[in-house]
Design a protein around this motif. Structure first.
Motif, mmCIF file in Angstrom:
data_model
loop_
_atom_site.group_PDB
_atom_site.id
_atom_site.type_symbol
_atom_site.label_atom_id
_atom_site.label_comp_id
_atom_site.label_asym_id
_atom_site.label_seq_id
_atom_site.Cartn_x
_atom_site.Cartn_y
_atom_site.Cartn_z
ATOM 1 N N ALA A 87 0.835 -1.205 0.000
ATOM 2 C CA ALA A 87 0.000 0.000 0.000
ATOM 3 C C ALA A 87 0.870 1.255 0.000
ATOM 4 O O ALA A 87 0.593 2.199 -0.749
ATOM 5 C CB ALA A 87 -0.944 -0.011 1.206
ATOM 6 N N ILE A 88 1.923 1.280 0.820
ATOM 7 C CA ILE A 88 2.711 2.520 0.867
ATOM 8 C C ILE A 88 3.602 2.684 -0.360
ATOM 9 O O ILE A 88 4.109 3.767 -0.610
ATOM 10 C CB ILE A 88 3.550 2.648 2.171
ATOM 11 C CG1 ILE A 88 4.427 1.434 2.389
ATOM 12 C CG2 ILE A 88 2.657 2.875 3.384
ATOM 13 C CD1 ILE A 88 5.186 1.486 3.710
ATOM 14 N N THR A 89 3.772 1.616 -1.124
ATOM 15 C CA THR A 89 4.536 1.783 -2.365
ATOM 16 C C THR A 89 3.618 1.824 -3.578
ATOM 17 O O THR A 89 4.062 1.660 -4.706
ATOM 18 C CB THR A 89 5.537 0.627 -2.556
ATOM 19 O OG1 THR A 89 4.808 -0.609 -2.530
ATOM 20 C CG2 THR A 89 6.581 0.615 -1.461
ATOM 21 N N SER A 90 2.330 2.050 -3.341
ATOM 22 C CA SER A 90 1.398 1.963 -4.468
ATOM 23 C C SER A 90 1.320 3.270 -5.269
ATOM 24 O O SER A 90 0.676 3.314 -6.308
ATOM 25 C CB SER A 90 0.003 1.575 -3.965
ATOM 26 O OG SER A 90 -0.527 2.619 -3.184
ATOM 27 N N PHE A 91 1.984 4.327 -4.771
ATOM 28 C CA PHE A 91 1.920 5.599 -5.506
ATOM 29 C C PHE A 91 2.785 5.550 -6.766
ATOM 30 O O PHE A 91 3.789 4.847 -6.811
ATOM 31 C CB PHE A 91 2.393 6.745 -4.609
ATOM 32 C CG PHE A 91 1.627 6.827 -3.327
ATOM 33 C CD1 PHE A 91 0.378 7.430 -3.298
ATOM 34 C CD2 PHE A 91 2.148 6.277 -2.151
ATOM 35 C CE1 PHE A 91 -0.340 7.492 -2.119
ATOM 36 C CE2 PHE A 91 1.434 6.346 -0.968
ATOM 37 C CZ PHE A 91 0.191 6.954 -0.951
#
Ligand code: HEM
Lengths: 218, 319
Positions: free
Chosen positions: A128-132
């Motif tokens: 999730a935190i690397t989904s950008f």
């Protein structure tokens, strides 16, 4: 952009938030909800699993069924899976155990299914935190590698589920039905990524399509 | 008190109702709690004539407390959340599916190693043994609990009437087999009908009752009507519902959950905060309607009455 894509996109966002709202209301604003905290834990856990499964379905639905618009939603579906998993974890830490870490530590230590849940959660968190988009550009090849964790997360959650119910999975006795259903779906979604199976299914789809076209010329 | 209970981590002198909670601020009063209290007023059940073992209290909140001072759960809570896999594995779905289940007339056959085997109707049992009110804690193996005002009579009185022979060592209980009325019984993977068992001395303990009523009224179908076993110091699944057969035997009977997962659900299944379920902790529980968890008590708080039954036994091994 095509209007249809926007509808699906809206549907995903709307569906996730409405689901969260409904789960809160049916458990905490409902006089007939007798054991709301445990039930909410179950509901959010299942919602997380369903969104993660939908996300996992994105790629095969795009390539095999050629529903590309759906495939484009797999990131949002995965992030909502994370959201429900986070609410699920928060329900456990806060509603269930009131942040009493002495007890939480004891429960986590003695409860095997939580180990699998935590492992799955940490992986979903990483995705999730690397989904950008920025992260994807920054991480280059490593991004793809990291996001292969998606294939591990769903099986971990299924094991988490298996270990919760009162059942014996060696003899298939007890309350096995639900985890078996979710487990089979996850297994299927992983199997269709194997090239031979994928190709066979694509062939099957084109066969069916050509048949129906012959009967019903457009 | 036997050696094996020394591992109890809570000092009994410290057990006041307050210290049973995991202390924390009440920052989340669940809406269900207040709603439940409101429902209580509406659902205060009436005593029916047939079961008038004790007079119906005017205010259940004040009258129905267990011996530790815990208020009983509401009728609404008790009748809308429980496990009854013969109907469904969803504890919230039992009430609806059991609504049409016929609990009257009901008969239970008492037989086996006894001198006077007999089939009793529930009315007959109520006349013979005059049900009394027993307000018991019920601790589910899943980590939640209720306080329930049963109407029932000691099983020992029924056993006395049928006269067990000298060979009898255990009692075997069997639930009705009615897949047409109990949809959960159609699902595969359970050796139906439900079976449970007690050692004869456990069965004869005064705490062990057969319940034919609840909250001054009849026993609702979802709670095990026509007649059920209640063994309050054991996990809830030991208290078999909808009994049709009670057999005196000279062996340790098979039980349904033990047959499914022998390493998880032992024959004894005494409530014990120091012996975890192999897959989860049993140290705490949530009393239905409460926000904070409570510490689970040894033998569910009935240690003084039942600890002697297990004197000298290793409770880790005899789980
Ligand atoms: C990706 C992360 C996770 C997913 C998708 C997930 C999913 C689930 C599912 C599907 C259930 C069963 C629901 C049912 O029986 O209806 C469940 C139950 C549960 N999960 Fe998780 N879970 C996750 C992580 C966690 C974590 C990190 C914890 C705690 C630290 C946790 C604690 C629980 C608890 C306490 C239950 C209820 C067990 C009971 O019946 O007593 N889960 N979860």
């Amino acid at each position: 952009m095509d209007k249809k894509i926007e509808w699906l996109r809206l549907f995903v966002h709307f569906g996730a938030w409405v689901t969260l709202l409904v789960l809160i209301l049916i458990n905490f604003a409902n006089p007939n909800s007798v054991n709301p905290i445990l039930t909410f834990e179950h509901h959010t856990g299942k919602a997380a699993l369903i969104f993660l499964i939908l996300s996992l379905a994105g790629t095969p639905v795009g390539s095999i069924l050629e529903w590309k618009d759906f495939a484009k939603r797999k990131k949002a579906l995965g992030v909502y899976g994370f959201m429900f998993a986070a609410v699920h974890l928060l329900a456990f830490l806060w509603l269930d155990y009131g942040f009493q870490f002495k007890f939480i530590f004891n429960v986590v230590k003695n409860t095997v299914y939580i180990w699998f849940g935590l492992a799955a959660f940490l992986m979903v968190l990483a995705l999730a935190i690397t989904s950008f988009k920025k992260m994807k550009q920054l991480m280059k090849k490593n991004w793809k590698r990291l996001h292969r964790l998606a294939y591990v997360i769903a099986p971990l959650v299924v094991i988490h589920f298996f270990l919760i119910v009162k059942a014996n999975f060696l003899t298939l006795q007890g309350n096995v039905r639900e985890p078996l259903i979710y487990g089979s779906i996850v297994l299927f979604l992983l199997l269709v990524r194997i090239p031979i199976i994928k190709r066979a299914l694509i062939n099957l789809r084109t066969l069916i399509q050509s048949r129906t076209r012959r009967v019903n010329p457009v | 008190m036997g050696k094996n209970y020394q591992s109890l981590k809570i000092d009994r002198s410290e057990i006041t109702p307050k210290s049973l909670y995991l202390s924390r601020r009440d920052f989340m009063r669940s809406a269900a709690l207040t709603a439940g209290a409101a429902a209580l007023a509406a659902c205060a059940p009436r005593a029916t004539e047939s079961n008038a073992g004790s007079s119906a209290p005017v205010d259940p909140v004040n009258t129905y407390t267990d011996e530790l001072g815990n208020p009983a759960n509401t009728f609404q809570q008790i009748t809308n959340y429980n496990n009854y896999y013969e109907f469904t594995t969803n504890p919230q779905g039992v009430a609806r599916l059991a609504a049409d289940f016929q609990t009257s007339p009901w008969e239970v056959k008492v037989y086996g190693l006894v001198n006077k085997p007999k089939t009793y109707s529930v009315e007959e049992l109520n006349q013979l043994f005059k049900p009394e009110e027993r307000i018991y804690r019920m601790r589910c193996v899943e980590g939640w609990s209720l306080v329930i005002p049963w109407l029932g009579f000691p099983l020992s009185r029924l056993l006395e009437a049928v006269e067990p022979t000298a060979q009898a060592t255990h009692v075997r209980f069997e639930t009705i087999f009615a897949p047409d009325e109990m949809p959960g019984m159609k699902s595969l993977g359970y050796p139906w009908p439900y079976q449970e068992g007690l050692r004869l001395d456990e069965a004869n303990n005064d705490l062990t009752i057969l319940a034919t009523g609840m909250y001054g009224g009849e026993l609702p179908p979802q709670n095990g009507g026509g007649i059920r076993l209640v063994v309050p110091w054991k996990y809830g699944f030991k208290s078999a519902k909808a009994l049709v057969n009670i057999e005196l035997v000279d062996y340790q009977p098979d039980t349904l959950w033990n047959a499914i997962a022998p390493n998880e659900y032992g024959f004894y299944s005494n409530v014990n905060p120091n012996v975890d379920h192999p897959r989860w902790s049993q140290a705490t529980e949530r009393r239905i309607g409460e926000t904070d968890r409570r510490l689970t008590l040894m033998f569910n708080g009935y240690e003084d009455q039942v600890a002697h039954l297990y004197e000298g036994m290793d409770l880790q091994e005899n789980y």
